[in-house]
Design a protein around this motif. Structure first.
Motif, mmCIF file in Angstrom:
data_model
loop_
_atom_site.group_PDB
_atom_site.id
_atom_site.type_symbol
_atom_site.label_atom_id
_atom_site.label_comp_id
_atom_site.label_asym_id
_atom_site.label_seq_id
_atom_site.Cartn_x
_atom_site.Cartn_y
_atom_site.Cartn_z
ATOM 1 N N ASN A 231 36.421 -24.070 124.418
ATOM 2 C CA ASN A 231 36.176 -22.710 124.868
ATOM 3 C C ASN A 231 37.199 -22.256 125.906
ATOM 4 O O ASN A 231 37.066 -21.194 126.469
ATOM 5 N N ILE B 238 18.918 -23.970 126.652
ATOM 6 C CA ILE B 238 19.354 -22.809 127.445
ATOM 7 C C ILE B 238 18.258 -22.496 128.450
ATOM 8 O O ILE B 238 17.467 -21.570 128.269
ATOM 9 N N THR C 272 15.424 -24.285 121.849
ATOM 10 C CA THR C 272 16.322 -23.283 122.442
ATOM 11 C C THR C 272 16.103 -23.173 123.945
ATOM 12 O O THR C 272 17.068 -23.149 124.726
ATOM 13 N N LYS D 206 27.175 -23.849 120.602
ATOM 14 C CA LYS D 206 25.877 -24.135 121.215
ATOM 15 C C LYS D 206 24.743 -23.689 120.291
ATOM 16 O O LYS D 206 23.815 -24.443 120.023
ATOM 17 N N VAL D 207 24.843 -22.479 119.772
ATOM 18 C CA VAL D 207 23.814 -21.946 118.880
ATOM 19 C C VAL D 207 23.740 -22.775 117.593
ATOM 20 O O VAL D 207 22.649 -23.106 117.114
ATOM 21 N N THR E 289 29.983 -24.759 126.544
ATOM 22 C CA THR E 289 30.085 -23.379 127.013
ATOM 23 C C THR E 289 30.494 -22.450 125.875
ATOM 24 O O THR E 289 30.601 -21.247 126.075
ATOM 25 N N HIS E 290 30.745 -23.006 124.704
ATOM 26 C CA HIS E 290 31.128 -22.217 123.531
ATOM 27 C C HIS E 290 29.847 -21.704 122.867
ATOM 28 O O HIS E 290 29.056 -22.487 122.345
ATOM 29 N N LYS E 291 29.642 -20.400 122.915
ATOM 30 C CA LYS E 291 28.371 -19.821 122.474
ATOM 31 C C LYS E 291 28.034 -20.172 121.018
ATOM 32 O O LYS E 291 26.919 -20.600 120.721
ATOM 33 N N THR F 165 27.589 -13.619 133.520
ATOM 34 C CA THR F 165 26.914 -13.333 132.269
ATOM 35 C C THR F 165 27.785 -13.758 131.087
ATOM 36 O O THR F 165 27.515 -13.387 129.960
ATOM 37 N N ASP F 166 28.835 -14.532 131.341
ATOM 38 C CA ASP F 166 29.676 -15.043 130.262
ATOM 39 C C ASP F 166 29.077 -16.335 129.718
ATOM 40 O O ASP F 166 29.758 -17.337 129.529
ATOM 41 N N MET F 167 27.775 -16.299 129.519
ATOM 42 C CA MET F 167 27.048 -17.430 128.965
ATOM 43 C C MET F 167 25.857 -16.854 128.222
ATOM 44 O O MET F 167 25.537 -15.683 128.354
ATOM 45 N N ILE F 168 25.226 -17.681 127.436
ATOM 46 C CA ILE F 168 24.042 -17.206 126.727
ATOM 47 C C ILE F 168 22.911 -17.066 127.736
ATOM 48 O O ILE F 168 22.580 -18.011 128.439
#
Length: 188
Positions: free
Chosen positions: A20, A114, A110, A85-86, A80-82, A127-130
């Motif tokens: 990321n 998170i 989830t 992670k999802v 940290t890569h959205k 807010t640069d995170m989920i």
């Protein structure tokens, strides 16, 4: 290779963030590491680019050597890569055996990966995170059949225990791999 990481968790977080990182902007933790290198701290003989390349090599090593469930639990918890992670969360859900309904398992996994962050709503955190809405963490909404609260707590506890057991096994395996590679400052 001399050691360049201080501890297992720091190494895991840095390595899992490698996918990321773009070289145009630095995250605050990267700036601290880069400043330490410039000031002659531990690992000062390694350029920032070489350290990033080494992070990427360790990322590939972990991805190759860890069992898929171990890889997914670490990515779900620490990446940290959205999108990664999802995706990892989605792959973990079917691996969790529980008498709970599938939607409950999905939401519990989830929420574990998170966790609710304090300070997000009042803009004290990046807010640069989920960031999930506060309502997501309301366990009452996880079970459409409205099972008793005690049952829901038991389900969530069992799911979290399975995830934490899987995470612990993954960290132990990653530590063994890191030790083999002698990546820690005190190693040698």
């Amino acid at each position: 290779m001399t050691g360049i990481y201080k501890d297992v968790m720091g190494a895991l977080v840095r390595v899992l963030a490698a996918d990321n990182i773009d070289n145009s902007t630095k995250q605050s933790w990267q700036k601290l590491i880069d400043a330490e290198l410039r000031l002659g701290g531990q690992g000062a003989g390694i350029s920032v680019r070489d350290k990033f390349d080494y992070d990427c090599c360790l990322y590939a090593l972990l991805h190759r050597e860890l069992a898929p469930a171990q890889w997914d639990v670490l990515v779900a918890k620490y990446s940290t890569h959205k999108a990664n992670k999802v995706g990892a969360i989605g792959r973990l859900v079917p691996r969790i055996a529980s008498p709970a309904p599938q939607i409950f398992i999905y939401k519990a996994v989830t929420a574990w990966a998170i966790p609710r962050l304090r300070g997000v709503q009042d803009r004290k955190r990046s807010t640069d995170m989920i960031v999930l809405p506060v309502e997501f963490y309301d366990m009452n909404a996880w079970d459409p059949a409205a099972s008793p609260e005690r049952t829901r707590h038991r389900w969530r506890s069992g799911i979290y225990q399975r995830l934490e057991f899987l995470e612990e096994a993954a960290v132990i395996h990653a530590t063994e791999l890191f030790d083999r590679e002698e990546i820690f400052i005190d190693a040698a």
